[in-house]
Design a protein around this motif. Sequence first.
Motif, PDB file in Angstrom:
ATOM      1  N   ALA A  14       0.832  -1.193   0.000  1.00 40.78           N
ATOM      2  CA  ALA A  14       0.000   0.000   0.000  1.00 40.78           C
ATOM      3  C   ALA A  14       0.873   1.252   0.000  1.00 40.78           C
ATOM      4  CB  ALA A  14      -0.914   0.000   1.219  1.00 40.78           C
ATOM      5  N   GLY A  15       0.471   2.218  -0.808  1.00 40.78           N
ATOM      6  CA  GLY A  15       1.247   3.434  -0.960  1.00 40.78           C
ATOM      7  C   GLY A  15       2.228   3.397  -2.119  1.00 40.78           C
ATOM      8  N   GLY A  16       2.442   2.221  -2.668  1.00 38.94           N
ATOM      9  CA  GLY A  16       3.376   2.066  -3.774  1.00 38.94           C
ATOM     10  C   GLY A  16       2.789   2.463  -5.108  1.00 38.94           C
ATOM     11  N   SER A  17       3.594   2.295  -6.153  1.00 37.27           N
ATOM     12  CA  SER A  17       3.202   2.691  -7.497  1.00 37.27           C
ATOM     13  C   SER A  17       3.449   1.565  -8.488  1.00 37.27           C
ATOM     14  CB  SER A  17       3.995   3.922  -7.947  1.00 37.27           C
ATOM     15  OG  SER A  17       3.751   5.030  -7.116  1.00 37.27           O
ATOM     16  N   LEU A  18       2.658   1.549  -9.518  1.00 36.35           N
ATOM     17  CA  LEU A  18       2.862   0.663 -10.651  1.00 36.35           C
ATOM     18  C   LEU A  18       2.499   1.428 -11.919  1.00 36.35           C
ATOM     19  CD1 LEU A  18       1.284  -2.750  -9.525  1.00 36.35           C
ATOM     20  CD2 LEU A  18       3.694  -2.328  -9.995  1.00 36.35           C
ATOM     21  N   ARG A  19       3.137   1.032 -12.991  1.00 34.40           N
ATOM     22  CA  ARG A  19       2.801   1.614 -14.294  1.00 34.40           C
ATOM     23  C   ARG A  19       2.394   0.483 -15.224  1.00 34.40           C
ATOM     24  NH1 ARG A  19       3.703   6.564 -16.598  1.00 34.40           N
ATOM     25  NH2 ARG A  19       3.685   6.662 -18.886  1.00 34.40           N
ATOM     26  N   LEU A  20       1.162   0.514 -15.666  1.00 35.94           N
ATOM     27  CA  LEU A  20       0.670  -0.471 -16.619  1.00 35.94           C
ATOM     28  C   LEU A  20       0.849   0.074 -18.025  1.00 35.94           C
ATOM     29  CD1 LEU A  20      -2.678  -1.535 -14.893  1.00 35.94           C
ATOM     30  CD2 LEU A  20      -0.360  -2.404 -14.507  1.00 35.94           C
ATOM     31  N   SER A  21       1.206  -0.798 -18.937  1.00 33.20           N
ATOM     32  CA  SER A  21       1.379  -0.398 -20.321  1.00 33.20           C
ATOM     33  C   SER A  21       0.598  -1.346 -21.223  1.00 33.20           C
ATOM     34  CB  SER A  21       2.858  -0.407 -20.707  1.00 33.20           C
ATOM     35  OG  SER A  21       3.034   0.090 -22.010  1.00 33.20           O
ATOM     36  N   CYS A  22       0.024  -0.790 -22.260  1.00 34.92           N
ATOM     37  CA  CYS A  22      -0.742  -1.572 -23.227  1.00 34.92           C
ATOM     38  C   CYS A  22      -0.189  -1.264 -24.613  1.00 34.92           C
ATOM     39  CB  CYS A  22      -2.214  -1.206 -23.144  1.00 34.92           C
ATOM     40  SG  CYS A  22      -3.269  -1.985 -24.394  1.00 34.92           S
ATOM     41  N   VAL A  23       0.286  -2.285 -25.291  1.00 34.66           N
ATOM     42  CA  VAL A  23       0.787  -2.137 -26.652  1.00 34.66           C
ATOM     43  C   VAL A  23      -0.303  -2.584 -27.612  1.00 34.66           C
ATOM     44  CG1 VAL A  23       2.545  -2.823 -28.307  1.00 34.66           C
ATOM     45  CG2 VAL A  23       3.152  -2.502 -25.896  1.00 34.66           C
ATOM     46  N   THR A  28      -4.358   1.488 -35.267  1.00 38.70           N
ATOM     47  CA  THR A  28      -3.749   2.644 -34.599  1.00 38.70           C
ATOM     48  C   THR A  28      -4.716   3.322 -33.638  1.00 38.70           C
ATOM     49  OG1 THR A  28      -4.414   4.085 -36.423  1.00 38.70           O
ATOM     50  CG2 THR A  28      -2.199   3.127 -36.520  1.00 38.70           C
ATOM     51  N   PHE A  29      -6.005   3.014 -33.726  1.00 37.29           N
ATOM     52  CA  PHE A  29      -7.011   3.607 -32.849  1.00 37.29           C
ATOM     53  C   PHE A  29      -6.904   5.121 -32.796  1.00 37.29           C
ATOM     54  CE2 PHE A  29      -9.350   0.092 -31.461  1.00 37.29           C
ATOM     55  CZ  PHE A  29      -8.486  -0.976 -31.276  1.00 37.29           C
ATOM     56  N   LYS A  30      -6.740   5.730 -33.934  1.00 34.28           N
ATOM     57  CA  LYS A  30      -6.761   7.186 -33.972  1.00 34.28           C
ATOM     58  C   LYS A  30      -8.201   7.653 -33.854  1.00 34.28           C
ATOM     59  CE  LYS A  30      -2.562   7.849 -36.695  1.00 34.28           C
ATOM     60  NZ  LYS A  30      -1.982   8.385 -37.950  1.00 34.28           N
ATOM     61  N   GLY A  31      -8.418   8.636 -32.985  1.00 35.48           N
ATOM     62  CA  GLY A  31      -9.776   9.110 -32.802  1.00 35.48           C
ATOM     63  C   GLY A  31     -10.673   8.057 -32.193  1.00 35.48           C
ATOM     64  N   ALA A  69      -2.995   8.230 -13.584  1.00 37.73           N
ATOM     65  CA  ALA A  69      -2.875   9.092 -14.756  1.00 37.73           C
ATOM     66  C   ALA A  69      -2.765   8.227 -16.000  1.00 37.73           C
ATOM     67  CB  ALA A  69      -1.672  10.019 -14.634  1.00 37.73           C
ATOM     68  N   ILE A  70      -3.627   8.487 -16.987  1.00 39.39           N
ATOM     69  CA  ILE A  70      -3.604   7.733 -18.231  1.00 39.39           C
ATOM     70  C   ILE A  70      -2.925   8.575 -19.301  1.00 39.39           C
ATOM     71  CG2 ILE A  70      -5.875   8.560 -18.981  1.00 39.39           C
ATOM     72  CD1 ILE A  70      -6.345   5.730 -20.144  1.00 39.39           C
ATOM     73  N   SER A  71      -2.182   7.911 -20.168  1.00 40.87           N
ATOM     74  CA  SER A  71      -1.515   8.613 -21.255  1.00 40.87           C
ATOM     75  C   SER A  71      -1.505   7.733 -22.500  1.00 40.87           C
ATOM     76  CB  SER A  71      -0.096   8.991 -20.858  1.00 40.87           C
ATOM     77  OG  SER A  71       0.665   7.834 -20.532  1.00 40.87           O
ATOM     78  N   LYS A  76       4.178   5.373 -30.501  1.00 40.83           N
ATOM     79  CA  LYS A  76       4.436   4.003 -30.045  1.00 40.83           C
ATOM     80  C   LYS A  76       3.175   3.153 -30.047  1.00 40.83           C
ATOM     81  CE  LYS A  76       8.292   5.324 -27.015  1.00 40.83           C
ATOM     82  NZ  LYS A  76       8.811   5.321 -25.625  1.00 40.83           N
ATOM     83  N   ASN A  77       2.026   3.801 -30.198  1.00 42.84           N
ATOM     84  CA  ASN A  77       0.742   3.118 -30.147  1.00 42.84           C
ATOM     85  C   ASN A  77       0.562   2.363 -28.831  1.00 42.84           C
ATOM     86  OD1 ASN A  77      -1.691   2.930 -31.452  1.00 42.84           O
ATOM     87  ND2 ASN A  77      -1.164   1.116 -32.644  1.00 42.84           N
ATOM     88  N   THR A  78       0.777   3.086 -27.761  1.00 45.17           N
ATOM     89  CA  THR A  78       0.647   2.511 -26.431  1.00 45.17           C
ATOM     90  C   THR A  78      -0.294   3.372 -25.582  1.00 45.17           C
ATOM     91  OG1 THR A  78       2.581   3.728 -25.636  1.00 45.17           O
ATOM     92  CG2 THR A  78       2.962   1.495 -26.456  1.00 45.17           C
TER      93      THR A  78
END
Length: 123
Positions: A14-23, A28-31, A69-71, A76-78
Motif C-alpha cells: 500500500a502506498g506504492g506505485s505501478l505503471r501499466l502499459s498496453c501495446v 492505430t485507434f486514432k480518434g 494518470a492515463i496517457s 508508439k501506439n501505447t
Amino acid sequence: QVHLVESGGGSVQAGGSLRLSCVVSGNTFKGACMGWVRQVPGKERESVAAIYTGSGSTYYADSAKGRFAISHDNAKNTVDLQMNGLEPGDSATYYCAAGGMCSALGWRDADVWGAGTRVTVSS
C-alpha cells in the motif's frame, strides 16, 4: 487482427506505485477511446480511466482521481496507466480496452480487450 497486450502488473505494498502499459497492434485507434478497466472476481467491471486518442480528453473513475494518470503515445501506439498511492482496494485484474464511447463523464461499450494483468496491493 487487433491485439492489445498489457504489461506492468505485479505486487506492491500500500502506498506504492505501478505503471501499466498496453501495446496495440493491428490498429492505430486514432480518434478512439482507449483505457483501462479492472475487475475483481465476483464484482462488476469498473472503468478506471479512459482517453480519447483524438483530443487527449480523459475520464477517471472517482476511485482513480488524483492517484492514477492515463496517457497515450501515438508514435508508439501505447496506452499507459500510472498508478500512485495504491491501496488494497485497487487489487484486481486490469484490462486494456478500446472502442466504445467516452467522455469526461464515463466510458462504455469497449469492444476490443486485452487478456489482462494482475495487480495485487498488500496492506
